[in-house]
Design a protein around this motif. Sequence first.
Motif, PDB file in Angstrom:
ATOM      1  N   UNK A 122      10.458  18.681  -4.460  1.00 56.30           N
ATOM      2  CA  UNK A 122       9.789  17.064  -3.896  1.00 56.30           C
ATOM      3  C   UNK A 122       9.209  16.283  -5.085  1.00 56.30           C
ATOM      4  N   UNK A 123       9.031  15.077  -5.882  1.00 54.83           N
ATOM      5  CA  UNK A 123       9.032  14.756  -7.144  1.00 54.83           C
ATOM      6  C   UNK A 123       7.592  14.767  -6.929  1.00 54.83           C
ATOM      7  N   UNK A 124       6.912  15.072  -8.331  1.00 53.21           N
ATOM      8  CA  UNK A 124       5.326  15.061  -8.842  1.00 53.21           C
ATOM      9  C   UNK A 124       4.594  13.671  -7.669  1.00 53.21           C
ATOM     10  N   UNK A 125       3.387  13.366  -7.827  1.00 50.24           N
ATOM     11  CA  UNK A 125       2.460  12.765  -7.418  1.00 50.24           C
ATOM     12  C   UNK A 125       2.905  11.525  -9.171  1.00 50.24           C
ATOM     13  N   UNK A 126       2.681  12.208  -9.477  1.00 53.50           N
ATOM     14  CA  UNK A 126       2.534  11.138 -11.132  1.00 53.50           C
ATOM     15  C   UNK A 126       4.444  10.421 -10.987  1.00 53.50           C
ATOM     16  N   UNK A 127       5.256  11.125 -10.969  1.00 50.24           N
ATOM     17  CA  UNK A 127       6.948  10.373 -11.108  1.00 50.24           C
ATOM     18  C   UNK A 127       6.682   9.973 -10.034  1.00 50.24           C
ATOM     19  N   UNK A 128       6.858   9.345  -9.057  1.00 49.41           N
ATOM     20  CA  UNK A 128       6.578   8.785  -7.591  1.00 49.41           C
ATOM     21  C   UNK A 128       5.487   7.481  -8.120  1.00 49.41           C
ATOM     22  N   UNK A 129       4.806   7.836  -8.521  1.00 46.22           N
ATOM     23  CA  UNK A 129       3.666   6.603  -9.163  1.00 46.22           C
ATOM     24  C   UNK A 129       4.677   5.314 -10.081  1.00 46.22           C
ATOM     25  N   UNK A 134      12.615   6.740   0.632  1.00 43.82           N
ATOM     26  CA  UNK A 134      12.761   5.377   1.201  1.00 43.82           C
ATOM     27  C   UNK A 134      12.815   6.755   2.757  1.00 43.82           C
ATOM     28  N   UNK A 135      12.962   7.816   2.641  1.00 41.56           N
ATOM     29  CA  UNK A 135      12.937   8.299   3.762  1.00 41.56           C
ATOM     30  C   UNK A 135      11.166   8.583   4.057  1.00 41.56           C
ATOM     31  N   UNK A 136      10.242   8.140   3.688  1.00 42.22           N
ATOM     32  CA  UNK A 136       8.934   7.848   4.481  1.00 42.22           C
ATOM     33  C   UNK A 136       8.699   6.747   4.187  1.00 42.22           C
ATOM     34  N   UNK A 137       9.717   5.816   3.381  1.00 44.41           N
ATOM     35  CA  UNK A 137       9.379   4.206   3.567  1.00 44.41           C
ATOM     36  C   UNK A 137       8.233   3.856   2.861  1.00 44.41           C
ATOM     37  N   UNK A 138       8.459   4.914   1.821  1.00 47.80           N
ATOM     38  CA  UNK A 138       7.589   3.831   0.592  1.00 47.80           C
ATOM     39  C   UNK A 138       8.522   2.922   0.043  1.00 47.80           C
ATOM     40  N   UNK A 139       9.623   3.089  -0.176  1.00 48.59           N
ATOM     41  CA  UNK A 139      10.796   2.563  -1.013  1.00 48.59           C
ATOM     42  C   UNK A 139      11.582   2.047   0.088  1.00 48.59           C
ATOM     43  N   UNK A 140      12.201   0.831   0.493  1.00 50.88           N
ATOM     44  CA  UNK A 140      13.430   0.580   1.090  1.00 50.88           C
ATOM     45  C   UNK A 140      14.276   0.047   0.112  1.00 50.88           C
ATOM     46  N   UNK A 141      15.816  -0.163   0.982  1.00 55.17           N
ATOM     47  CA  UNK A 141      17.513   0.483   0.299  1.00 55.17           C
ATOM     48  C   UNK A 141      17.359  -2.205   0.243  1.00 55.17           C
ATOM     49  N   UNK A 142      17.784  -2.279  -1.070  1.00 55.61           N
ATOM     50  CA  UNK A 142      17.297  -4.221  -1.125  1.00 55.61           C
ATOM     51  C   UNK A 142      18.135  -4.499  -0.685  1.00 55.61           C
ATOM     52  N   UNK A 143      18.280  -5.822   0.336  1.00 56.29           N
ATOM     53  CA  UNK A 143      19.197  -6.313   1.129  1.00 56.29           C
ATOM     54  C   UNK A 143      19.985  -7.171   0.612  1.00 56.29           C
ATOM     55  N   UNK A 144      21.446  -7.248   0.868  1.00 58.08           N
ATOM     56  CA  UNK A 144      22.029  -8.195  -0.030  1.00 58.08           C
ATOM     57  C   UNK A 144      22.324  -9.600   0.285  1.00 58.08           C
ATOM     58  N   UNK A 160       0.506   9.171  -0.663  1.00 58.92           N
ATOM     59  CA  UNK A 160      -0.509  10.661  -0.484  1.00 58.92           C
ATOM     60  C   UNK A 160      -0.873  10.363   0.484  1.00 58.92           C
ATOM     61  N   UNK A 161      -0.762  10.028   2.214  1.00 60.79           N
ATOM     62  CA  UNK A 161      -1.343  10.314   3.087  1.00 60.79           C
ATOM     63  C   UNK A 161       0.065  11.534   3.710  1.00 60.79           C
ATOM     64  N   UNK A 162       1.056  10.618   3.629  1.00 58.34           N
ATOM     65  CA  UNK A 162       2.424  11.226   4.061  1.00 58.34           C
ATOM     66  C   UNK A 162       2.517  13.018   3.916  1.00 58.34           C
ATOM     67  N   UNK A 163       2.288  12.594   2.368  1.00 57.92           N
ATOM     68  CA  UNK A 163       3.067  14.522   1.281  1.00 57.92           C
ATOM     69  C   UNK A 163       1.830  15.470   2.497  1.00 57.92           C
ATOM     70  N   UNK A 164       0.754  15.059   3.266  1.00 62.65           N
ATOM     71  CA  UNK A 164      -0.456  15.753   3.491  1.00 62.65           C
ATOM     72  C   UNK A 164       0.335  16.413   4.527  1.00 62.65           C
ATOM     73  N   UNK A 165       0.909  16.007   5.126  1.00 60.68           N
ATOM     74  CA  UNK A 165       1.962  16.642   6.485  1.00 60.68           C
ATOM     75  C   UNK A 165       2.425  17.683   5.959  1.00 60.68           C
ATOM     76  N   UNK A 189       0.995  -0.944  -0.106  1.00 57.28           N
ATOM     77  CA  UNK A 189       0.021   0.118   0.097  1.00 57.28           C
ATOM     78  C   UNK A 189       1.149   1.582  -0.309  1.00 57.28           C
ATOM     79  N   UNK A 190       2.422   1.042  -0.834  1.00 57.70           N
ATOM     80  CA  UNK A 190       2.813   2.338  -0.529  1.00 57.70           C
ATOM     81  C   UNK A 190       2.792   3.205  -0.826  1.00 57.70           C
ATOM     82  N   UNK A 191       1.551   3.516  -2.359  1.00 55.30           N
ATOM     83  CA  UNK A 191       1.020   4.480  -3.064  1.00 55.30           C
ATOM     84  C   UNK A 191       0.385   5.485  -1.665  1.00 55.30           C
TER      85      UNK A 191
END
Length: 561
Positions: free
Chosen positions: A508-515, A551-561, A493-498, A487-489
């Motif tokens: 910041x990137x646009x919503x379309x770029x994030x999507x 990554x800061x908003x935990x929408x994506x994460x670094x892949x584990x090695x 969207x919720x965090x962007x409103x803060x 449910x990252x998207x």
Amino acid sequence: MKNKGQVMTVTPSAAIYFHPEAYTTTGPKLMGRNAAGESFLRGYMAYTRASEFWAQVDNIEHAQAFAQAIQGAGRSEPAKIIDRNNIAALAQVGTLYCPGPGIGLHAWHRAGLGHGAWSLCGVTHTTASAGAMDSIAELLTAPVQPWDALICTSTAVKDNVSRILQAQADYVKQRLGATRLVLPQMPVIPLGIHTSDFEFSSAQKAQARTAIAADNRTHVVMFMGRLSFHAKAHPLAMYQALEAAARAIPANEKVVLIECGWHANEYIARAYADAAQKACPSVRLITLDGRKAEERQIAWASADVFCSLSDNIQETFGIVPIEAMAAGIPVVVSDWDGYKDTVRDGIDGFRIPALMPHAGLGTDLATRHALGVDTYDMYCGHVCSLVAVDVQASTDAFVRLFTSSDLRQRMGEAGRARAKEVYDWAAIIPRYEALWTQLAEIRRAQGRDVAQLPNPWPARMDPFAAFSQYPTSILSAETRFVLARSEASRALAQWRRLAMVNFARDVLPTEAECDAVLKALEHGEKSAMELARTAPAERQAFVFRSLVWLAKLDAIRLARK
């Protein structure tokens, strides 16, 4: 587009660095630079060959004031505005004109976009203040280029600027071993005036003399400008000379002195009144408010002789003698700073010898100013206390003018012709535009040869370079990411409103770029470069950087090695 064989012509143009205070005489603290700025803007809009009016401004209110200035000048062209968000548009204009000597900061502003992107053009006014001297000295260490210029308004001030630069060069060479120094062009171009403003009819002259009760046996001498003994022209030499001249002419002739200006405070006003009472009791003194147009007109229209025995390093050019010349009034001025260029001794009037101590005898004055022991006003006052204008020569000049109406007429006519031919804005603006054209030619020939450093403005370095040792790791093209949650998207969207997130929306990137990034990760982990390529080419660097924000908003994460 020109047909083959036709000569391509370039219309000289410049964007005006516009702050309303620099171009108006209606502010609370009227200085010479304000009068010069207002006069320049009016002259530029009247005589430029450019078909567009550009300005760089710091805020929208300044843009509105610039548009009003265009309309007030009777021009119909729209204002074209550049602000800090689109400063690169200056490359489209070619030159940025600044109403002062501080082009070093503007050169730093330009640095990140390429030193050859446009030219800078400043102008000297007062060069004795700490701020002005610092701005001049900075020209050796700021990324100012040969296609930039600092206009010097007189040969005297060019010598002063050159001395500051030479002293700074000596320091840089000794401190850093520097052998290559880059300087801007330093042409001498005087300030201009609107000579038609100083044309008065016989009726106006008669009315003005009636207003001050001056008959045909009255010699009216006029001083115009700030009434400041410490920062403009010490009046004691003028008072003494006028007293001596008044005693030398026939008893049935009188001398009136008009001081048209303003005192900064009551202390200075009392100092003037006390000095005049003691030094020239035979001279009737009239004080007019130089901030009022109607009182200025009385002064200009009634005067037989203009006098300015300037002895102050705060001066660099001195525009008022030229205004007097435009009014057809012979002038008595000190042989000082810009007056040496503008007034031809024995032709337009008389230049009175001035004397000052030799170099090496004012170090204590400079040190007191540098350390803040003396204010700038006190510094100027202390220096002018050690400058002498020849009282006897001044007296002789007044007597010659008082006793010869033919001499007054001849000098007045010569001065009027010179003012119109040399110093009217109709003659000065083409010289500015010729300079801007020359700067463009130098820039085209040399501008591509300047290497762009990785950090073009060292004191304003990219924070990700300056603080690169702070984090655990640095984002690279090979850095791999995974989707943080299904449910990252929706969460994003919720965090962007803060408020604590949205405050940075400009970077910041646009919503379309994030999507697009999140959708790419639905199919498995991807490298940072792969994710950046979900955006158009011109936005890929922006999106690449923004992966850290996701990554800061935990929408994506670094892949584990």
